[in-house]
Design an enzyme around this catalytic site. Structure first.
Site, PDB file in Angstrom:
ATOM      1  N   CYS A 136       0.810  -1.215   0.000  1.00 15.94           N
ATOM      2  CA  CYS A 136       0.000   0.000   0.000  1.00 15.94           C
ATOM      3  C   CYS A 136       0.845   1.268   0.000  1.00 15.94           C
ATOM      4  CB  CYS A 136      -0.923   0.035   1.221  1.00 15.94           C
ATOM      5  SG  CYS A 136      -2.248  -1.185   1.155  1.00 15.94           S
ATOM      6  N   LEU A 137       2.124   1.158   0.367  1.00 13.50           N
ATOM      7  CA  LEU A 137       2.906   2.369   0.592  1.00 13.50           C
ATOM      8  C   LEU A 137       2.974   3.306  -0.605  1.00 13.50           C
ATOM      9  CD1 LEU A 137       5.962   1.452   2.849  1.00 13.50           C
ATOM     10  CD2 LEU A 137       4.026   2.904   3.371  1.00 13.50           C
TER      11      LEU A 137
END
Length: 406
Positions: A260-261
């Site tokens: 998700c980063l």
């Protein structure tokens, strides 16, 4: 009767939370729209890193956990945690999945119940987006229920810091909500860190993501320069990590461990442009560096094969890990015969042309190159080094005369 908790989303954020809540005495419904995932969970098969079969079996044995795809099973909840991610689409946050999750549980929201958003979001999402949906779907006013935000904190593959011993930032839209959110997480974790508003909590989550992203970009760009200079960047990283002050460890990688980063940190440039009218140059530069790492991995692998009188075309390449999938796709496009071993393959769409295999010694011995692509601890890296003719290691897990590291 035990309090009822609904955790929306049974992925890497929601499932560990559900398991910890069962241990703390809650009755937990793991709500997930993916019926295949629900079936697996109810059959005792965990499908998120950090949760083993033993923990899931214990949760089922307690009689206080069940996964469900039916929103009606949220009825009567005392606390609901929304772990639905907010993705970027066409340069702006896609709030569709979060809106859908909030809309599904809103009809079952009762006076005095608590809802917490755990997914990363731009500052204002909890109050400006989630709250109106809950009010509209439930017919309640914001004063009738509690609402807050708490960032999901996890480092994949880190056995030391788990949900229970990681400090938890908590927030609420008002004083009563902050107390309710703090009380809830206080039963699950060793330490809570209250902040003044969900906006602060949301920005905290983005700050932590951005710091990891920028650190990875620094290490990745250093690895590119180090290769040209004939320096082992991993040795430099290990040496730098010995300083007792002013250093946050970061190592090169083809993809950020938390998938998700890169999406999370895109909120910051978007939010800055939206509110201030200018770009966030540091994050944008980090995004650019990290986005080019899959191509750099393929380039380095090609050079390594050339030194061994081979080319990518026609070579048999075993990937240990499928993320980032751009590596596998590019290798297939260049004519490689690609095999891959990844225990989380169900989380990816396996690219056309890739054959999934078991990472045994025979498979490694047949490969012209074994590429350590993922950072999972499920591989026997001693076996990888012993059984393989050549290892290209992007994660710094292997050493030896037949190993070249990113």
């Amino acid at each position: 009767m035990a309090e009822k908790l609904v955790v929306v989303g049974q992925g890497p954020a929601g499932l560990p939370l559900a398991m910890r809540a069962v241990e703390a005495g809650f009755r937990v419904v793991g709500l997930d729209e993916d019926e295949w995932r629900v079936k697996r969970l109810n059959a005792g098969e965990p499908c998120a890193e950090g949760v083993g079969a033993g923990a899931l079996a214990a949760a089922h044995a307690s009689g206080r956990y069940a996964a469900s795809a039916d929103a009606a099973d949220a009825s009567g909840f005392d606390v609901c945690v929304l772990t639905s991610p907010v993705r970027m689409r066409n340069g702006a946050p896609d709030l569709g999945p979060l809106g859908s999750a909030a809309g599904r549980i809103a009809p079952f929201l009762r006076p005095g119940a608590t809802v917490v958003l755990e997914g990363a979001a731009y500052p204002g999402t909890t109050e400006e987006f989630v709250r109106p949906l809950l009010e509209q779907g439930s017919g309640l006013s914001g004063d009738d229920f509690h609402l807050g935000h708490s960032p999901h904190r996890a480092e994949p593959g880190n056995p030391r810091w788990r949900l229970g011993n990681t400090p938890k930032v908590v927030s609420g839209v008002d004083a009563a909500s902050l107390r309710a959110v703090t009380d809830f997480y206080g039963r699950l974790v060793r330490e809570t860190v209250p902040v003044s508003s969900p906006r602060v909590s949301e920005l905290c989550a983005l700050l932590e993501s951005a710091r990891a992203h920028v650190g990875a970009a620094l290490a990745n760009e250093l690895s590119i320069f180090a290769a040209h200079l004939g320096v082992d960047v991993w040795e430099a990283v290990e040496a730098a990590s010995t300083t007792p002050f002013g250093h946050a460890a970061a190592a090169p990688s083809p993809a950020i461990q938390d998938s998700c980063l890169p999406l999370d940190v895109a909120y910051l440039p978007w939010g800055i442009r939206r509110g201030v009218g200018r770009g966030f140059r540091l994050i944008e530069a980090a995004n650019d560096v990290n986005a080019h790492m899959p191509a750099h991995v393929v380039d380095r692998l090609g050079l390594a094969l050339n030194r061994r009188c081979r080319s990518i075309r026609g070579s048999r390449i075993l990937l240990l890990g499928l993320s980032p999938v751009e590596v596998a796709k590019t290798l297939c496009r260049l004519g490689a015969r690609v095999r891959a071993a990844d225990p989380q393959a169900e989380d990816f769409v396996v690219p056309a042309g890739v054959e999934m295999v078991e990472p045994d010694a025979a498979e490694m011995a047949r490969a012209d190159a074994v590429v350590v692509l993922g950072g999972q601890d499920c591989y026997d890296y001693d076996l990888v080094q012993r059984a393989s003719r050549f290892v290209f290691d992007t994660r710094g897990r292997c050493r030896g005369p037949n190993v070249e590291r990113l």
